[in-house]
Design an enzyme around this catalytic site. Sequence first.
Site, mmCIF file in Angstrom:
data_model
loop_
_atom_site.group_PDB
_atom_site.id
_atom_site.type_symbol
_atom_site.label_atom_id
_atom_site.label_comp_id
_atom_site.label_asym_id
_atom_site.label_seq_id
_atom_site.Cartn_x
_atom_site.Cartn_y
_atom_site.Cartn_z
ATOM 1 N N MET A 1 -8.716 1.504 8.829
ATOM 2 C CA MET A 1 -8.036 1.158 9.737
ATOM 3 C C MET A 1 -8.726 0.836 11.031
ATOM 4 O O MET A 1 -9.204 1.822 11.731
ATOM 5 C CB MET A 1 -6.712 2.003 10.090
ATOM 6 C CG MET A 1 -5.871 1.989 8.969
ATOM 7 S SD MET A 1 -4.422 3.150 8.909
ATOM 8 C CE MET A 1 -3.488 2.405 10.171
ATOM 9 N N LEU A 2 -8.742 -0.370 11.694
ATOM 10 C CA LEU A 2 -9.466 -0.931 12.641
ATOM 11 C C LEU A 2 -8.991 0.094 14.143
ATOM 12 O O LEU A 2 -7.857 0.184 14.227
ATOM 13 C CB LEU A 2 -9.214 -2.204 12.971
ATOM 14 C CG LEU A 2 -9.932 -3.126 11.893
ATOM 15 C CD1 LEU A 2 -9.441 -4.571 12.407
ATOM 16 C CD2 LEU A 2 -11.457 -3.109 12.233
ATOM 17 N N CYS A 83 -5.954 -8.384 4.963
ATOM 18 C CA CYS A 83 -5.771 -8.446 6.523
ATOM 19 C C CYS A 83 -5.596 -10.018 6.978
ATOM 20 O O CYS A 83 -6.204 -10.891 6.458
ATOM 21 C CB CYS A 83 -7.040 -8.063 7.404
ATOM 22 S SG CYS A 83 -7.080 -8.256 9.109
ATOM 23 N N LYS A 122 -8.577 -4.083 -1.915
ATOM 24 C CA LYS A 122 -7.262 -3.837 -1.511
ATOM 25 C C LYS A 122 -6.549 -5.206 -0.959
ATOM 26 O O LYS A 122 -7.188 -6.112 -0.373
ATOM 27 C CB LYS A 122 -7.426 -3.126 -0.005
ATOM 28 C CG LYS A 122 -5.905 -2.737 0.656
ATOM 29 C CD LYS A 122 -6.237 -1.582 1.841
ATOM 30 C CE LYS A 122 -4.960 -1.359 2.486
ATOM 31 N NZ LYS A 122 -4.779 -2.007 3.716
ATOM 32 N N HIS A 154 -0.926 -3.418 -1.074
ATOM 33 C CA HIS A 154 -0.035 -3.263 0.194
ATOM 34 C C HIS A 154 0.871 -3.994 -0.221
ATOM 35 O O HIS A 154 0.907 -5.369 -0.417
ATOM 36 C CB HIS A 154 -0.698 -3.817 1.505
ATOM 37 C CG HIS A 154 0.064 -3.775 2.523
ATOM 38 N ND1 HIS A 154 -0.179 -4.172 3.751
ATOM 39 C CD2 HIS A 154 1.402 -3.218 2.738
ATOM 40 C CE1 HIS A 154 0.692 -3.893 4.631
ATOM 41 N NE2 HIS A 154 1.843 -3.523 4.276
ATOM 42 N N GLY A 195 1.828 1.232 1.733
ATOM 43 C CA GLY A 195 3.021 0.387 2.662
ATOM 44 C C GLY A 195 4.249 1.341 2.885
ATOM 45 O O GLY A 195 4.941 1.626 1.940
ATOM 46 N N GLY A 196 4.256 1.669 3.843
ATOM 47 C CA GLY A 196 5.881 2.439 4.447
ATOM 48 C C GLY A 196 5.759 3.923 3.897
ATOM 49 O O GLY A 196 6.865 4.554 3.975
ATOM 50 N N GLY A 216 -1.280 4.646 5.633
ATOM 51 C CA GLY A 216 -1.847 3.915 6.906
ATOM 52 C C GLY A 216 -1.568 4.511 8.106
ATOM 53 O O GLY A 216 -1.587 5.576 8.829
ATOM 54 N N ARG A 217 -0.531 3.613 8.586
ATOM 55 C CA ARG A 217 0.071 4.240 10.271
ATOM 56 C C ARG A 217 0.607 5.637 10.310
ATOM 57 O O ARG A 217 0.214 6.195 11.461
ATOM 58 C CB ARG A 217 1.094 3.262 10.572
ATOM 59 C CG ARG A 217 0.706 1.983 10.812
ATOM 60 C CD ARG A 217 1.658 1.020 10.795
ATOM 61 N NE ARG A 217 2.274 0.774 9.614
ATOM 62 C CZ ARG A 217 3.198 -0.184 9.212
ATOM 63 N NH1 ARG A 217 3.822 -1.044 10.351
ATOM 64 N NH2 ARG A 217 3.680 -0.442 8.174
HETATM 65 C C1 LIG Z 1 -4.269 -0.435 13.806
HETATM 66 C C2 LIG Z 1 -4.060 -0.870 12.432
HETATM 67 C C3 LIG Z 1 -5.279 -1.211 11.929
HETATM 68 C C4 LIG Z 1 -5.394 -1.366 10.365
HETATM 69 N N1 LIG Z 1 -6.818 -1.576 9.926
HETATM 70 C C5 LIG Z 1 -6.958 -1.946 8.608
HETATM 71 C C6 LIG Z 1 -8.258 -2.207 8.145
HETATM 72 O O1 LIG Z 1 -9.218 -2.189 8.796
HETATM 73 N N2 LIG Z 1 -8.404 -2.399 6.766
HETATM 74 C C7 LIG Z 1 -7.220 -2.594 5.821
HETATM 75 O O2 LIG Z 1 -7.196 -2.622 5.005
HETATM 76 N N3 LIG Z 1 -5.981 -2.487 6.358
HETATM 77 C C8 LIG Z 1 -5.663 -2.224 7.890
HETATM 78 N N4 LIG Z 1 -4.596 -1.868 8.315
HETATM 79 C C9 LIG Z 1 -3.376 -1.889 7.439
HETATM 80 C C10 LIG Z 1 -3.059 -0.499 6.945
HETATM 81 O O3 LIG Z 1 -4.111 -0.217 5.963
HETATM 82 C C11 LIG Z 1 -2.009 -0.705 5.882
HETATM 83 O O4 LIG Z 1 -2.315 -1.372 4.684
HETATM 84 C C12 LIG Z 1 -0.546 -0.968 6.589
HETATM 85 O O5 LIG Z 1 -0.602 -0.537 7.811
HETATM 86 C C13 LIG Z 1 0.573 -0.780 5.680
HETATM 87 O O6 LIG Z 1 0.493 0.813 5.232
HETATM 88 P P1 LIG Z 1 1.317 1.919 6.113
HETATM 89 O O7 LIG Z 1 2.715 1.362 6.087
HETATM 90 O O8 LIG Z 1 1.141 3.255 5.442
HETATM 91 O O9 LIG Z 1 0.765 1.842 7.555
HETATM 92 C C14 LIG Z 1 -4.405 -1.397 9.664
HETATM 93 C C15 LIG Z 1 -3.065 -1.161 10.263
HETATM 94 C C16 LIG Z 1 -3.206 -0.969 11.658
HETATM 95 C C17 LIG Z 1 -1.659 -0.311 11.961
#
Ligand SMILES: Cc1cc2nc3c(=O)[nH]c(=O)nc-3n(C[C@H](O)[C@H](O)[C@H](O)COP(=O)(O)O)c2cc1C
Length: 313
Positions: A1-2, A83, A122, A154, A195-196, A216-217
């Site tokens: 995650m960036l 993305c 992904k 996702h 996701g979620g 992720g988050r």
């Molecule tokens: C700040 C931020 C940066 C992210 N950077 C990436 C990334 O570099 N590569 C990627 O595949 N997904 C990235 N994501 C998406 C997450 O990997 C994930 O797919 C998305 O947040 C949904 O999952 P979650 O509900 O568990 O957060 C990023 C999400 C956030 C919030």
Amino acid sequence: MLDYTDRHFRFLIRLMSRHTRLYTEMLTTGALLHGDPRRHLEFDLTEHPLALQVGGSEPGELARCAQLAADFNYDEINLNVGCPSKRVQSGRFGACLMTEPRLVAECVATMVSAAAVPVTVKTRIGVDRHDSYEQLAMFVRTVANAGCGVFIIHARKAWLQGLSPRQNREVPPLRYDIAARLKDDFPDLIIIVNGGIQTLAAMHSHLLTFDGVMIGREACSNPYLFAAVDLKVFGTRGTVPTREQLLDAYIPYVENQLQKGVPLQRMTRHLLGLFQGCPGARQWRRYLSEQAPRTGAGVEVLKGATQLIRAAA
Ligand SMILES: Cc1cc2nc3c(=O)[nH]c(=O)nc-3n(C[C@H](O)[C@H](O)[C@H](O)COP(=O)(O)O)c2cc1C
């Protein structure tokens, strides 16, 4: 995650879980091939198993990135087809590649033959009006035939126009059922759902259907979630480390990085959510946020913040 899953974050999570697979931030082919690969790719050996995530759509460039991933001993190279940001779209990679399965397949095939490192993808469940199950299944089939055996899904679509990346993580509904249908239709593929997912209970429930879950988050806002993952998800024996034990283990790493010139804040920012839900969590966050950026700040800041937590307990 960036901006999150840098090596300091990964080191921290690895102190909590030996078995969770960790991912780098997305690195573009341009950054890797024209920047300083060592700066982007070096990692601590304890971070294994570790996947390098790349963004790109030019097969030759991606093949060179796969070679770099192998040279640096990554366990996986993952292509980002999820993305939706404008910057990524203008580079013609990320989620917009869902409409170009043949190009993604060519990228994957070229990466697979370039280096002995597993290539994974992904992706989302669709983009814009390109969001039927048949289109998704065709995408997965085409890319799998090129040599990708693992898909991280996702489970929401992305709107490439009109929604910001943040909205694209919240507005389109989560459709785990569509990801589950993929698992049904492609039983030989490894399907990881994303996701979620925020709790151990949710992980368990998804693992009844899927081969894995990606968090992720929640990993960023509540990293302590990972402290119980080895025991409760991977089924290993042992005890869950306390937050203070984790800090004790992280401090020598922080000291070491400080000596290399890494600013304290780069490491403490990953600790902001460590005490989420505990008494004193707000004071902890505030103290770290205020004190860590100060010039010359060192591990005494972490010790000071820990005193606050102890006082609040
Ligand atoms: C700040 C931020 C940066 C992210 N950077 C990436 C990334 O570099 N590569 C990627 O595949 N997904 C990235 N994501 C998406 C997450 O990997 C994930 O797919 C998305 O947040 C949904 O999952 P979650 O509900 O568990 O957060 C990023 C999400 C956030 C919030």
